[in-house]
Design a protein around this motif. Sequence first.
Motif, PDB file in Angstrom:
ATOM      1  N   LYS A  18     -10.308  27.154 -27.990  1.00  8.65           N
ATOM      2  CA  LYS A  18     -11.730  26.880 -27.754  1.00  8.65           C
ATOM      3  C   LYS A  18     -12.288  27.765 -26.636  1.00  8.65           C
ATOM      4  CE  LYS A  18     -11.994  22.345 -29.734  1.00  8.65           C
ATOM      5  NZ  LYS A  18     -12.462  20.990 -29.636  1.00  8.65           N
ATOM      6  N   PRO A  50     -17.867  28.906 -30.092  1.00  5.09           N
ATOM      7  CA  PRO A  50     -17.974  27.485 -30.459  1.00  5.09           C
ATOM      8  C   PRO A  50     -18.607  27.253 -31.829  1.00  5.09           C
ATOM      9  CG  PRO A  50     -18.971  27.886 -28.310  1.00  5.09           C
ATOM     10  CD  PRO A  50     -18.549  29.195 -28.845  1.00  5.09           C
ATOM     11  N   THR A  51     -19.375  28.210 -32.309  1.00  6.96           N
ATOM     12  CA  THR A  51     -19.996  28.077 -33.632  1.00  6.96           C
ATOM     13  C   THR A  51     -18.935  27.978 -34.720  1.00  6.96           C
ATOM     14  OG1 THR A  51     -21.819  29.432 -32.828  1.00  6.96           O
ATOM     15  CG2 THR A  51     -21.660  29.127 -35.198  1.00  6.96           C
ATOM     16  N   PHE A  68     -15.950  26.693 -34.443  1.00  2.61           N
ATOM     17  CA  PHE A  68     -15.372  25.348 -34.414  1.00  2.61           C
ATOM     18  C   PHE A  68     -16.325  24.315 -35.006  1.00  2.61           C
ATOM     19  CE2 PHE A  68     -12.454  27.189 -31.314  1.00  2.61           C
ATOM     20  CZ  PHE A  68     -11.268  26.654 -31.772  1.00  2.61           C
ATOM     21  N   SER A  69     -17.616  24.456 -34.776  1.00  6.43           N
ATOM     22  CA  SER A  69     -18.564  23.501 -35.355  1.00  6.43           C
ATOM     23  C   SER A  69     -18.577  23.610 -36.880  1.00  6.43           C
ATOM     24  CB  SER A  69     -19.966  23.709 -34.787  1.00  6.43           C
ATOM     25  OG  SER A  69     -20.485  24.955 -35.168  1.00  6.43           O
ATOM     26  N   ARG A  70     -18.461  24.823 -37.404  1.00  6.37           N
ATOM     27  CA  ARG A  70     -18.399  25.002 -38.858  1.00  6.37           C
ATOM     28  C   ARG A  70     -17.134  24.379 -39.426  1.00  6.37           C
ATOM     29  NH1 ARG A  70     -20.178  31.303 -39.028  1.00  6.37           N
ATOM     30  NH2 ARG A  70     -22.386  30.973 -38.566  1.00  6.37           N
ATOM     31  N   GLU A  79     -15.449  21.884 -38.154  1.00  9.64           N
ATOM     32  CA  GLU A  79     -15.585  20.428 -38.078  1.00  9.64           C
ATOM     33  C   GLU A  79     -16.458  19.898 -39.211  1.00  9.64           C
ATOM     34  OE1 GLU A  79     -13.900  18.343 -36.171  1.00  9.64           O
ATOM     35  OE2 GLU A  79     -12.844  20.093 -35.410  1.00  9.64           O
ATOM     36  N   LYS A  80     -17.548  20.611 -39.544  1.00  6.42           N
ATOM     37  CA  LYS A  80     -18.408  20.198 -40.656  1.00  6.42           C
ATOM     38  C   LYS A  80     -17.630  20.200 -41.961  1.00  6.42           C
ATOM     39  CE  LYS A  80     -22.876  21.808 -38.919  1.00  6.42           C
ATOM     40  NZ  LYS A  80     -23.962  22.779 -39.148  1.00  6.42           N
TER      41      LYS A  80
END
Length: 136
Positions: A79, A84-85, A87-89, A91-92
Amino acid sequence: MSTIETLSDVNNTFLSRRELTCDFPGSSGKLKSMEAVDMVTKEFKLDGKVVIPMRLKTHVGMSKVTGTFYVYEDEGLAKKHINPTIFSRLEKTKAKIAEAEKAAEDAAAEAPAEDAAAEAPAEDAAAEAPAEEKTE
């Protein structure tokens, strides 16, 4: 889609990660990033490590996909290094997969209940039919 050809396998000690570049022949248009991660994890025995798909590139006129993956020992370090983008993708995508699995489990749990409910009226109708025949 089960074959993987390794193009490069570099151990980047400066960033404390392993960088894998692999070809997935015959999977153009079919391969999803999380499926690719699962395939790489099984192929290279990376259980318990953080595998991040950085890039999946399809080749024009060919039916292969080239993927770049970063393998970290520690998620905190990953991380720090990665946007961070990404990781957000991820997670989605994981949330959508979990939601689909839950919906499939709910549908499977309801199916036996519906079958039992469908059988019960048929048994009641069979029990009532002989009673009607006796009265005539």
